[in-house]
Design a protein around this motif. Sequence first.
Motif, PDB file in Angstrom:
ATOM      1  N   VAL A 232       0.848  -1.188   0.000  1.00  0.00           N
ATOM      2  CA  VAL A 232       0.000   0.000   0.000  1.00  0.00           C
ATOM      3  C   VAL A 232       0.888   1.243   0.000  1.00  0.00           C
ATOM      4  N   PRO A 233       0.724   2.130  -0.969  1.00  0.00           N
ATOM      5  CA  PRO A 233       1.580   3.318  -1.077  1.00  0.00           C
ATOM      6  C   PRO A 233       1.593   4.140   0.212  1.00  0.00           C
ATOM      7  N   GLY A 234       2.792   4.509   0.629  1.00  0.00           N
ATOM      8  CA  GLY A 234       2.938   5.336   1.820  1.00  0.00           C
ATOM      9  C   GLY A 234       2.963   4.587   3.131  1.00  0.00           C
ATOM     10  N   ARG A 235       2.703   3.292   3.088  1.00  0.00           N
ATOM     11  CA  ARG A 235       2.698   2.507   4.337  1.00  0.00           C
ATOM     12  C   ARG A 235       4.116   2.378   4.882  1.00  0.00           C
ATOM     13  N   ARG A 236       4.268   2.592   6.187  1.00  0.00           N
ATOM     14  CA  ARG A 236       5.596   2.644   6.799  1.00  0.00           C
ATOM     15  C   ARG A 236       6.017   1.338   7.455  1.00  0.00           C
ATOM     16  N   VAL A 237       5.147   0.338   7.434  1.00  0.00           N
ATOM     17  CA  VAL A 237       5.497  -0.988   7.952  1.00  0.00           C
ATOM     18  C   VAL A 237       5.149  -2.014   6.878  1.00  0.00           C
ATOM     19  N   ASP A 238       5.691  -3.219   7.016  1.00  0.00           N
ATOM     20  CA  ASP A 238       5.407  -4.241   6.016  1.00  0.00           C
ATOM     21  C   ASP A 238       3.958  -4.703   6.106  1.00  0.00           C
ATOM     22  N   ASP A 239       3.374  -5.045   4.965  1.00  0.00           N
ATOM     23  CA  ASP A 239       2.035  -5.632   4.944  1.00  0.00           C
ATOM     24  C   ASP A 239       2.033  -7.005   4.279  1.00  0.00           C
ATOM     25  N   ASN A 240       3.231  -7.502   3.931  1.00  0.00           N
ATOM     26  CA  ASN A 240       3.363  -8.836   3.344  1.00  0.00           C
ATOM     27  C   ASN A 240       4.797  -9.309   3.568  1.00  0.00           C
ATOM     28  N   ALA A 241       4.957 -10.603   3.834  1.00  0.00           N
ATOM     29  CA  ALA A 241       6.302 -11.146   4.046  1.00  0.00           C
ATOM     30  C   ALA A 241       6.375 -12.590   3.586  1.00  0.00           C
ATOM     31  N   GLN A 242       7.443 -12.902   2.872  1.00  0.00           N
ATOM     32  CA  GLN A 242       7.771 -14.272   2.462  1.00  0.00           C
ATOM     33  C   GLN A 242       9.087 -14.627   3.148  1.00  0.00           C
ATOM     34  N   VAL A 243       9.076 -15.680   3.951  1.00  0.00           N
ATOM     35  CA  VAL A 243      10.238 -16.002   4.783  1.00  0.00           C
ATOM     36  C   VAL A 243      10.620 -17.473   4.601  1.00  0.00           C
ATOM     37  N   LEU A 244      11.888 -17.735   4.286  1.00  0.00           N
ATOM     38  CA  LEU A 244      12.433 -19.082   4.265  1.00  0.00           C
ATOM     39  C   LEU A 244      13.086 -19.371   5.607  1.00  0.00           C
ATOM     40  N   LEU A 245      12.974 -20.629   6.059  1.00  0.00           N
ATOM     41  CA  LEU A 245      13.426 -20.990   7.400  1.00  0.00           C
ATOM     42  C   LEU A 245      14.353 -22.196   7.358  1.00  0.00           C
ATOM     43  N   ARG A 246      15.379 -22.151   8.196  1.00  0.00           N
ATOM     44  CA  ARG A 246      16.251 -23.297   8.428  1.00  0.00           C
ATOM     45  C   ARG A 246      16.218 -23.640   9.910  1.00  0.00           C
ATOM     46  N   PHE A 247      16.000 -24.928  10.200  1.00  0.00           N
ATOM     47  CA  PHE A 247      15.931 -25.386  11.581  1.00  0.00           C
ATOM     48  C   PHE A 247      17.115 -26.287  11.911  1.00  0.00           C
ATOM     49  N   ALA A 248      17.445 -26.333  13.192  1.00  0.00           N
ATOM     50  CA  ALA A 248      18.479 -27.252  13.651  1.00  0.00           C
ATOM     51  C   ALA A 248      18.065 -28.680  13.311  1.00  0.00           C
ATOM     52  N   GLY A 249      19.026 -29.488  12.867  1.00  0.00           N
ATOM     53  CA  GLY A 249      18.736 -30.859  12.509  1.00  0.00           C
ATOM     54  C   GLY A 249      18.443 -31.055  11.041  1.00  0.00           C
ATOM     55  N   GLY A 250      18.317 -29.954  10.287  1.00  0.00           N
ATOM     56  CA  GLY A 250      18.158 -30.065   8.850  1.00  0.00           C
ATOM     57  C   GLY A 250      16.777 -29.789   8.296  1.00  0.00           C
ATOM     58  N   ALA A 251      15.768 -29.650   9.139  1.00  0.00           N
ATOM     59  CA  ALA A 251      14.427 -29.355   8.632  1.00  0.00           C
ATOM     60  C   ALA A 251      14.403 -27.980   7.975  1.00  0.00           C
ATOM     61  N   ARG A 252      13.515 -27.837   6.990  1.00  0.00           N
ATOM     62  CA  ARG A 252      13.362 -26.571   6.280  1.00  0.00           C
ATOM     63  C   ARG A 252      11.901 -26.137   6.358  1.00  0.00           C
ATOM     64  N   GLY A 253      11.683 -24.841   6.146  1.00  0.00           N
ATOM     65  CA  GLY A 253      10.309 -24.364   6.211  1.00  0.00           C
ATOM     66  C   GLY A 253      10.130 -23.038   5.504  1.00  0.00           C
ATOM     67  N   SER A 254       8.892 -22.613   5.446  1.00  0.00           N
ATOM     68  CA  SER A 254       8.585 -21.293   4.917  1.00  0.00           C
ATOM     69  C   SER A 254       7.418 -20.714   5.691  1.00  0.00           C
ATOM     70  N   LEU A 255       7.400 -19.394   5.791  1.00  0.00           N
ATOM     71  CA  LEU A 255       6.342 -18.673   6.489  1.00  0.00           C
ATOM     72  C   LEU A 255       5.885 -17.536   5.596  1.00  0.00           C
ATOM     73  N   TRP A 256       4.587 -17.449   5.366  1.00  0.00           N
ATOM     74  CA  TRP A 256       4.006 -16.337   4.628  1.00  0.00           C
ATOM     75  C   TRP A 256       2.990 -15.663   5.523  1.00  0.00           C
ATOM     76  N   CYS A 257       3.127 -14.371   5.682  1.00  0.00           N
ATOM     77  CA  CYS A 257       2.093 -13.598   6.373  1.00  0.00           C
ATOM     78  C   CYS A 257       1.740 -12.398   5.513  1.00  0.00           C
TER      79      CYS A 257
END
Length: 385
Positions: A232-257
């Motif tokens: 959204v134009p002019g918005r000063r904080v994020d309004d969407n996020a795509q996140v890749l994740l690495r966990f101990a032990g080798g598991a992988r993940g993703s988070l979308w908000c």
Amino acid sequence: MSKFRDRTGPIRLGMVGGGQGALIGAVHRLAARMDGHYRLVAGALSSTPEKARASAAELGLPEDRSYDDFTQMARREARLKDGIEAVAIVTPNHMHLPAAREFLRRGIHVICDKPLTGTLSDAKRLKRAADASQAHFILTHNYTGYPMVREARARVAAGALGEIRLVQVEYAQDWLAEEPDPDNKQADWRTDPARSGAGGSTGDIGTHAWNLARFVTGLQPEALAADLQSFVPGRRVDDNAQVLLRFAGGARGSLWCSQVAAGQENNLRLRVFGTKGGLEWRQEHPNALHVTPLGGTTQVVTRASAATCEASRRMTRIPPGHPEGFHEAFANIYAEAAAAIRAARTGDPVPEGVLFPTIDDGVEGVRFVDACVRSSKRDAAWVTL
């Protein structure tokens, strides 16, 4: 001796924030009342004294237990023989630290809305205050109170999915897809970095997704790579996020908000896949958990059914087939907190099996937001947690 020791009856509860027009304040009050564990007796319900008094009058609080500010409230309630034992803090994020600290230093238990604070430095300060206090600190990541989330956690812990390989979690809404009405106070403070913190969607709903994934899987995160947007134009904080994740032990993940995903109302969804099978849970259909063994047929496990474990059934109130939802899950967090607070009255440890999000979960949530912001500023580079 503590003034709370050996007392019986409902827990005397105060509230900071949550006055007229505040949705989350009403949710907290309903959750506190649902099982009869608490009685609201005092409040500093608004930063505006006139509104605070009007809100207190609507709720039937005595005039002398309605306060103009939380510092005044903490000082006086700590001196009263029948003063509050616990306080619910339901203010914008930037006020969590100063408000909680006033009550913690006086031995009053704190039940605080999420995220813990707006910044990581404030989160660390609040953790020091909580660690130095004899009081409990409970963070209301209410989605951990759903019976089928407890069922999912128990199945992962028992090894039903085998070794965890993949974690996919998302939380999608559309209520901030356009510039909100200026009179929408919820949107106003949530899109103001001075009050919400550096994270917008990451802090508001991303922390819920992050906490849910960690609560169910028990995995320890090692690093993430985040791509944050402000569509959204002019918005000063994020309004969407795509996140890749690495966990101990080798598991992988993703988070979308996202809070700009057209057509999405409150779509919190978790999928976990291991060497033996997978599971899926959705908050919009909370009474069912989908479990699929590798090479087998998907089983729909429903709330309170014979296929659920004791940890799950302990979170439910009504027979199978009757829907339970958001308010009941919130009330489960309050009920777990009540068990801990009642034990503290007599100096006993928290009863076995009682489980609620703590100050440490709060710090981890703010650390997640901080890492997302750092990563995104470096063009989605991997950063450690």
